[in-house]
Design a protein around this motif. Structure first.
Motif, mmCIF file in Angstrom:
data_model
loop_
_atom_site.group_PDB
_atom_site.id
_atom_site.type_symbol
_atom_site.label_atom_id
_atom_site.label_comp_id
_atom_site.label_asym_id
_atom_site.label_seq_id
_atom_site.Cartn_x
_atom_site.Cartn_y
_atom_site.Cartn_z
ATOM 1 N N GLY A 18 0.806 -1.219 0.000
ATOM 2 C CA GLY A 18 0.000 0.000 0.000
ATOM 3 C C GLY A 18 0.835 1.263 0.000
ATOM 4 O O GLY A 18 0.320 2.359 -0.192
ATOM 5 N N ARG A 19 2.132 1.116 0.244
ATOM 6 C CA ARG A 19 3.043 2.262 0.261
ATOM 7 C C ARG A 19 4.292 1.910 -0.552
ATOM 8 O O ARG A 19 5.421 1.999 -0.077
ATOM 9 N N ARG A 47 -4.716 2.570 -11.081
ATOM 10 C CA ARG A 47 -5.203 3.405 -9.970
ATOM 11 C C ARG A 47 -4.832 2.877 -8.585
ATOM 12 O O ARG A 47 -4.868 3.601 -7.612
ATOM 13 N N LEU A 48 -4.501 1.602 -8.503
ATOM 14 C CA LEU A 48 -4.038 1.100 -7.210
ATOM 15 C C LEU A 48 -2.510 1.077 -7.125
ATOM 16 O O LEU A 48 -1.944 0.726 -6.103
ATOM 17 N N ILE A 77 3.158 -0.847 10.997
ATOM 18 C CA ILE A 77 2.448 0.430 10.882
ATOM 19 C C ILE A 77 2.168 0.979 12.285
ATOM 20 O O ILE A 77 1.858 0.217 13.203
ATOM 21 N N GLY A 156 -0.539 5.660 11.583
ATOM 22 C CA GLY A 156 -0.683 5.269 10.179
ATOM 23 C C GLY A 156 0.610 5.344 9.391
ATOM 24 O O GLY A 156 0.661 4.901 8.247
ATOM 25 N N GLN A 210 0.311 -4.666 -3.019
ATOM 26 C CA GLN A 210 -0.600 -5.211 -1.985
ATOM 27 C C GLN A 210 -0.828 -6.719 -2.063
ATOM 28 O O GLN A 210 -1.895 -7.198 -1.702
ATOM 29 N N LEU A 213 -1.303 -8.308 1.395
ATOM 30 C CA LEU A 213 -2.557 -8.006 2.100
ATOM 31 C C LEU A 213 -3.729 -8.770 1.494
ATOM 32 O O LEU A 213 -4.884 -8.492 1.793
ATOM 33 N N ARG A 216 -4.191 -8.158 -3.633
ATOM 34 C CA ARG A 216 -5.143 -7.145 -4.095
ATOM 35 C C ARG A 216 -4.743 -6.524 -5.429
ATOM 36 O O ARG A 216 -5.601 -6.263 -6.281
ATOM 37 N N VAL A 220 -7.147 -6.621 -9.217
ATOM 38 C CA VAL A 220 -7.630 -5.531 -10.070
ATOM 39 C C VAL A 220 -6.869 -5.453 -11.394
ATOM 40 O O VAL A 220 -7.465 -5.148 -12.428
ATOM 41 N N ILE B 240 -6.479 4.766 8.046
ATOM 42 C CA ILE B 240 -5.268 4.471 7.266
ATOM 43 C C ILE B 240 -5.250 2.986 6.918
ATOM 44 O O ILE B 240 -4.909 2.597 5.818
ATOM 45 N N LYS B 241 -5.617 2.141 7.881
ATOM 46 C CA LYS B 241 -5.567 0.706 7.579
ATOM 47 C C LYS B 241 -6.513 -0.072 8.487
ATOM 48 O O LYS B 241 -6.667 0.255 9.658
ATOM 49 N N ASP B 242 -7.146 -1.084 7.898
ATOM 50 C CA ASP B 242 -7.758 -2.158 8.681
ATOM 51 C C ASP B 242 -7.495 -3.448 7.931
ATOM 52 O O ASP B 242 -6.638 -3.471 7.028
ATOM 53 N N SER B 244 -9.277 -4.959 5.753
ATOM 54 C CA SER B 244 -9.775 -4.983 4.381
ATOM 55 C C SER B 244 -9.119 -3.956 3.469
ATOM 56 O O SER B 244 -9.266 -4.005 2.263
ATOM 57 N N LEU B 245 -8.414 -2.997 4.052
ATOM 58 C CA LEU B 245 -7.998 -1.837 3.254
ATOM 59 C C LEU B 245 -6.764 -1.182 3.829
ATOM 60 O O LEU B 245 -6.634 -1.044 5.042
ATOM 61 N N ILE B 246 -5.847 -0.776 2.933
ATOM 62 C CA ILE B 246 -4.869 0.235 3.333
ATOM 63 C C ILE B 246 -5.183 1.416 2.433
ATOM 64 O O ILE B 246 -5.233 1.309 1.212
ATOM 65 N N THR B 247 -5.514 2.522 3.055
ATOM 66 C CA THR B 247 -6.068 3.652 2.309
ATOM 67 C C THR B 247 -5.079 4.168 1.277
ATOM 68 O O THR B 247 -3.889 4.314 1.557
ATOM 69 N N HIS B 248 -5.601 4.427 0.101
ATOM 70 C CA HIS B 248 -4.808 4.986 -0.985
ATOM 71 C C HIS B 248 -4.169 6.291 -0.479
ATOM 72 O O HIS B 248 -4.859 7.137 0.098
ATOM 73 N N PRO B 249 -2.863 6.485 -0.696
ATOM 74 C CA PRO B 249 -2.193 7.676 -0.151
ATOM 75 C C PRO B 249 -2.864 8.982 -0.582
ATOM 76 O O PRO B 249 -2.974 9.918 0.215
ATOM 77 N N LYS B 252 -5.994 9.553 1.568
ATOM 78 C CA LYS B 252 -5.600 10.008 2.907
ATOM 79 C C LYS B 252 -5.274 11.501 2.857
ATOM 80 O O LYS B 252 -5.726 12.279 3.687
ATOM 81 N N GLN B 282 -12.569 -0.933 -3.287
ATOM 82 C CA GLN B 282 -11.259 -0.747 -3.915
ATOM 83 C C GLN B 282 -10.901 -1.893 -4.868
ATOM 84 O O GLN B 282 -10.116 -1.710 -5.788
ATOM 85 N N PRO B 289 -9.588 3.723 -6.057
ATOM 86 C CA PRO B 289 -9.040 4.266 -4.805
ATOM 87 C C PRO B 289 -10.170 4.448 -3.782
ATOM 88 O O PRO B 289 -11.260 4.882 -4.141
#
Lengths: 354, 329, 341
Positions: A18-19, A47-48, A77, A156, A210, A213, A216, A220, B240-242, B244-249, B252, B282, B289
């Motif tokens: 994600g980063r 987009r991801l 994190i 975060g 991702q 995780l 992911r 997509v 920011i994260k759970d 199911s998701l890490i939020t798109h930067p 955020k 997502q 995003p």
């Protein structure tokens, strides 16, 4: 750029799930302004954040092959700040036992070196050492005042293990994030080998995000590309004490071609045939449900994709000293290139006749 | 807002039986959007025109509950769970079926709390025989917690605040928004508690450019709580994260910048458990995003969930700010 | 007999070829189009010139089983389970290995050499192996490859009072229901999907549903019948002989109540016995079909089966016949009145 240098740079690069931007930069530079530019037709980031490296095939509607290797690494994190110390949780599956006493980098407003503290044996109660320390009981120490920490770090912010890649004997390399930057290097190597060939298939080499995780990025990108064939390139367990020989593979003995439900039988056969044409040594792994590879996602994209899985043997997976043999990487690149050159329309048609 | 929350939380609507909640929201929003549609899964989509970027907001209508699996000879009901409910949260609670029938949850004899599993629990609706029970309830009928709304001043307690508070935020934001700069698809989703099912198919149909879920999140501000940064009353949480998701930067960045520009109190959120509709959005089609604006909530998945109205207000303002900001990603 | 032949075929998840070929050969003449997709789903279309809602009927061809993951120096095969098998059922069974159906046995340490407490602990697959009588690894490799799938060697046939026993009844009985329905003519565009890899994550149905995008799907399954000791009555879920089971909810799906009501009404009008599946555990293809694209309404109708996922399962032949009748009546009802949802 020698393949070892790229592996080195990628292993050291920061890119938890994600980063992935900093690790992605190495790839995008290599293919937009670097040596790899003439090897591909175009580069696209979806987009991801998946990087899609496209090399055209022959004719109007060439067979389309997606290759996938994931760029992201496992990481940590920040969940909370507590009197200047950092509480954290995981990004991806990390064995909490490898964390204690580890040096890390907290990616706050700037990169901050930190240490995951370990309680000295002197201060432990009798028997405490019999249980692994739980991740929720660990903290990161930046050596800064609570005020400085609060000014530089927020909930975060991602954290990665601090570890430089190093060469061992016999062109073995050890470092973090070899899972699956090794696969990424194999994809790059494959594109290098294909640069002078006018193969029939269109190649869509996807550096996915991702994966750790829940595959992911592959979900997509496979949907978006909807290829005829999808090959995931990932790592599998290298032999080491404590693992049975059927669940671990020899380093330096070539790529592992995987069979099982997530793999189309004709893709498995074709990969073996490609290895034999190219005189590439290979090993075979049977797996039931490798949920943890991009192949698992690619196979069920849209109305279904004929998928395959090639793995590079890797010791000590998900630690910061993941170890591999450089030769396996090169041979994987060669196998992928050989496979791609053998794919034509007739083969793709045949994927529905079995 | 209190009144809206009270009315919304009093409706029984476990996953798969959201019809009464949907009817309520439909009536609320009739005058505040350009189009109201219901899709195959039962999601309610309130559309409001505003600009070329497609924003999907998602708040789920469903709540956790129980479903009758068998009726025994004495008229006791055995049941399965809908969504993540622990047995100890159920024991001795009252539940209400959609037809108004109320039952209490009893347990077989146990010696140790660890033995308290779902299989040991049953619902007693006061029937004296199977035949009598069957006049009130059938196998497959669904019930929700039966608990009344409590006004504690700045804070309120109710069942199903997860996620009727998200629904309330979205309803209120749609009423307040004056100049939307994006096409708004305000989605009131179904079956979130059983696996983000409604959001998945809704997003497939809408294919938005950005998805934002509105949901509750856990807190770390109670005695010996898990080590979480989120606190009641400290503002809307930007996830920011759970799981199911890490939020798109970029998402955020967008949400935190909007909060700062508009002076909206906010906190960042990392939740090591749970997921939201944004996780499903997502992964739709070629990827969308997504992010989450959360309302901190204590005692999640219990009959007495608690939120702070300051946080609710902050969430409404942040949603309105996002609606009125020309979003580009 | 169709059920016997289907049951005795090999079709462990991802190795469904024998089942696919068998079904294709028998239904080819009764369909407008038939295709195999890239995962191996067999999809038969009966839609030429038909109008009205498009209905997908699905039953999975695959069964649970084992896979060869290694061959040791002495020629014994190391195995892993494919799909959800209780490892305790494996010991001392006969199996058939790979597409050539090489006979083998799952051996066990003799009771004489066991410590007393060993018998209280189940043997894990890591401690289990298949013996095909090979003298060493290279001898075994003449007949077996890594990745070969292994099925139980069980003779299917009538059993007890109107019952039928065999392996893989989950979900060959569903395949048989679909094949029976194909004998009939409906004034609806229908797609019959014989799917793959249900037991390893509902994978075939995921892509089949995406490709077909029907207006309604009906999943025909075999489901656990717990009408046996030591389960209590309220834990039975379904009972043999009480007719097809209609699901209201499981781990993967919540069925639209309107669909359940219509099914029940159709059964009552036609005098077909039926039961509700009194459980919310387990998952079926209905889950992934339901969440395909913008959402597809789906119902599940099951034939109750005792000892599901074990080498020998038992069903009632009358339940099987009534299941065909119920779906037939339901399709006729859709012809007349359209979709219930």
């Amino acid at each position: 750029m020698p393949i070892a240098t790229l592996l080195h740079d990628l292993s050291n690069a920061v890119g938890p799930s994600g980063r992935e931007d900093r690790a992605a930069q190495i790839i995008t530079d290599f293919f937009t302004s670097g040596e790899g530019r003439p090897w591909i037709s175009n580069l696209h980031r979806d987009r991801l954040g998946n990087i899609i490296l496209r090399k055209t095939g022959r004719g109007e509607q060439p067979p389309r092959i997606m290759l996938a290797a994931h760029l992201d690494e496992i990481g940590l994190i920040v969940t909370a700040l507590e009197d200047g110390f950092i509480r954290f949780s995981t990004i991806g599956g990390i064995d909490q036992r490898v964390l204690l006493g580890q040096e890390v980098i907290v990616h706050g407003r700037e990169d901050l070196p930190g240490v995951i503290g370990a309680k000295p044996p002197h201060l432990q109660q009798a028997g405490e050492g019999n249980n692994a320390v739980k991740i929720e009981d660990m903290t990161i120490d930046l050596g800064l005042s609570p005020e400085r920490t609060a000014a530089l770090v927020r909930v975060g912010d991602p954290i990665t293990i601090k570890r430089r890649c190093c060469a061992l004997k016999n062109s073995f390399y050890a470092g973090k994030a070899m899972d699956d930057r090794a696969g990424v290097v194999a994809l790059v190597d494959c594109l290098r080998r294909l640069k002078d060939f006018n193969h029939e298939a269109e190649v869509l080499a996807v550096i996915t995000v991702q994966e750790e995780l829940g595959v992911r990025g592959a979900i997509v990108s496979a949907y978006g590309l909807n290829p005829d064939i999808g090959l995931a390139v990932d790592v599998t367990h290298g032999e080491m004490p404590g693992l049975a020989d059927y669940e671990a593979f020899k380093l330096g003995q070539g790529p592992v071609i995987v069979t099982g439900p997530p793999v189309h039988p004709l893709i498995f056969d074709k990969l073996k045939a490609a290895a034999e044409t190219g005189k590439i040594k290979y090993q075979v792994e049977a797996t039931v449900t490798p949920r943890g590879t991009d192949a698992y996602a690619i196979q069920i994209a849209q109305a279904g994709v004929a998928s395959g899985l090639v793995c590079i043997p890797l010791r000590y997976m998900h630690t910061s000293v993941e170890t591999l043999a450089l030769d396996d990487l090169k041979e994987t690149g060669r196998l992928l290139a050989e496979f791609i050159m053998q794919i034509d329309h007739a083969f793709v048609e045949g994927l529905k006749c079995y | 807002m209190k009144d809206l929350l009270q009315r919304l939380t009093s409706i029984p609507g476990p996953s798969g039986r959201e019809d009464q909640v949907r009817a309520f929201i439909q009536a609320e929003l009739e005058d505040y959007c350009d189009e109201l549609t219901v899709d195959t899964m039962g999601n309610l989509i309130a559309f409001k025109r505003g600009g070329k970027t497609k924003l999907q907001f998602a708040a789920h209508m469903d709540e956790i509950g129980v479903i009758v699996t068998a009726i025994d000879e004495q008229g006791f009901l055995r049941f399965g769970k809908i969504g993540g409910i622990r047995p100890h949260r159920l024991y001795a609670q009252r539940v209400r079926f959609q037809n108004g029938t109320v039952g209490v949850i009893g347990a077989e004899k146990i010696d140790d709390l660890k033995e308290l599993t779902l299989e040991k629990l049953y619902i007693d609706i006061g029937a004296t025989s199977a035949a009598e029970a069957k006049t009130k309830v059938s196998v497959g009928d669904i019930a929700a917690f039966d608990h009344e709304f409590v006004d504690l001043g700045q804070r309120v307690v109710a069942k199903a605040l997860d996620d009727r508070v998200g629904c309330a935020v979205l309803i209120e934001a749609l009423k307040r928004v004056s100049k939307p700069q994006n096409d708004l698809y305000c989605t009131f989703t179904v079956q979130e508690e059983v696996g983000l099912r409604g959001a998945k198919t809704a997003a497939f149909g809408i294919e938005p450019d950005l998805g934002i879920a509105l949901d509750v999140t856990g807190t770390g501000d109670t005695p010996e709580a898990p080590k979480l940064a989120m606190k009641l009353g400290q503002g809307a949480a930007i996830k920011i994260k759970d799981v199911s998701l890490i939020t798109h930067p970029q998402v955020k960045e967008l949400l935190s910048t909007l909060a700062e520009q508009n002076g909206i109190p906010y906190q960042f959120e990392v939740l090591p458990f749970g997921g939201t509709d944004a996780g499903a959005i997502q992964l739709t089609k070629a990827g969308i995003p997504a992010g989450v604006i959360s309302i901190p909530c204590r005692y999640l998945h219990s009959p007495s969930e608690m939120v702070d109205l300051n946080d609710v207000e902050a969430a409404v303002r942040l949603v309105v700010a996002t609606m009125e900001h020309p979003v580009t990603l | 007999m169709l059920l016997k032949e289907l049951s005795e075929l090999h079709g462990v998840s991802s190795g469904e070829t024998a089942v696919r070929h068998y079904i294709r050969d028998r239904i080819q003449s009764r369909v407008d189009r038939i295709e195999t997709d890239r995962l191996g789903n067999l999809i038969a279309h009966r839609d030429q010139g038909k109008k009205g809602p498009r209905v997908m009927l699905s039953a999975h061809m695959d069964e649970v089983g084992l896979m060869v993951v290694g061959i040791d120096a002495s020629g014994l095969l190391k195995i892993k389970t494919v799909g959800g098998i209780d490892e305790r059922v494996l010991i001392s069974k006969r199996v058939l290995v790979g597409p050539r159906r090489i006979p083998g046995v799952i051996g066990a340490k003799p009771i004489h050499l066991q410590e007393k407490e060993e018998r209280e602990r189940p043997v894990k697959t890591t401690g289990l192996f298949v013996d095909i009588g090979a003298t060493d690894r290279s001898d075994a490799e003449k007949d077996v490859k890594i990745g070969d799938l292994i099925a139980f060697d069980v003779e299917a046939g009538p059993f007890g009072d109107g019952l039928f026993k065999g392996k893989a009844l989950d979900d060959r009985v569903g395949c048989a229901v679909l094949m029976n329905l194909l004998e009939n003519e409906y004034d609806l565009p229908l797609a019959y999907a014989f799917t793959v890899q249900e037991e390893v994550g509902l994978r075939g149905a995921t892509v089949a549903a995406f490709g077909l995008n029907p207006d309604l799907a009906l999943v025909v399954e075999a489901t656990s019948a717990g009408d046996v000791p030591p389960l209590k009555k309220h834990q039975a879920s379904t009972r043999l002989g009480a007719g097809p089971a209609i699901s209201f909810m499981d781990r993967s799906v919540i069925v639209n109540p309107a669909l359940i009501q219509r099914l029940a009404a159709v059964a009552e009008e036609a005098g077909i016995p039926y039961q509700f599946r009194e459980s919310t555990t387990g998952g079926t293809e209905a889950g992934v079909i339901n969440r395909t694209r913008s959402g597809i309404p789906v119902a599940v109708i099951s034939v109750p089966c005792r000892y599901i996922h074990a080498p020998v399962g038992i069903i009632s032949l009358n339940d099987f016949t009534q299941t065909v009748k119920l779906i037939d009546a339901f399709l006729r009802d859709i012809e007349q009145r359209g979709l219930p949802v």
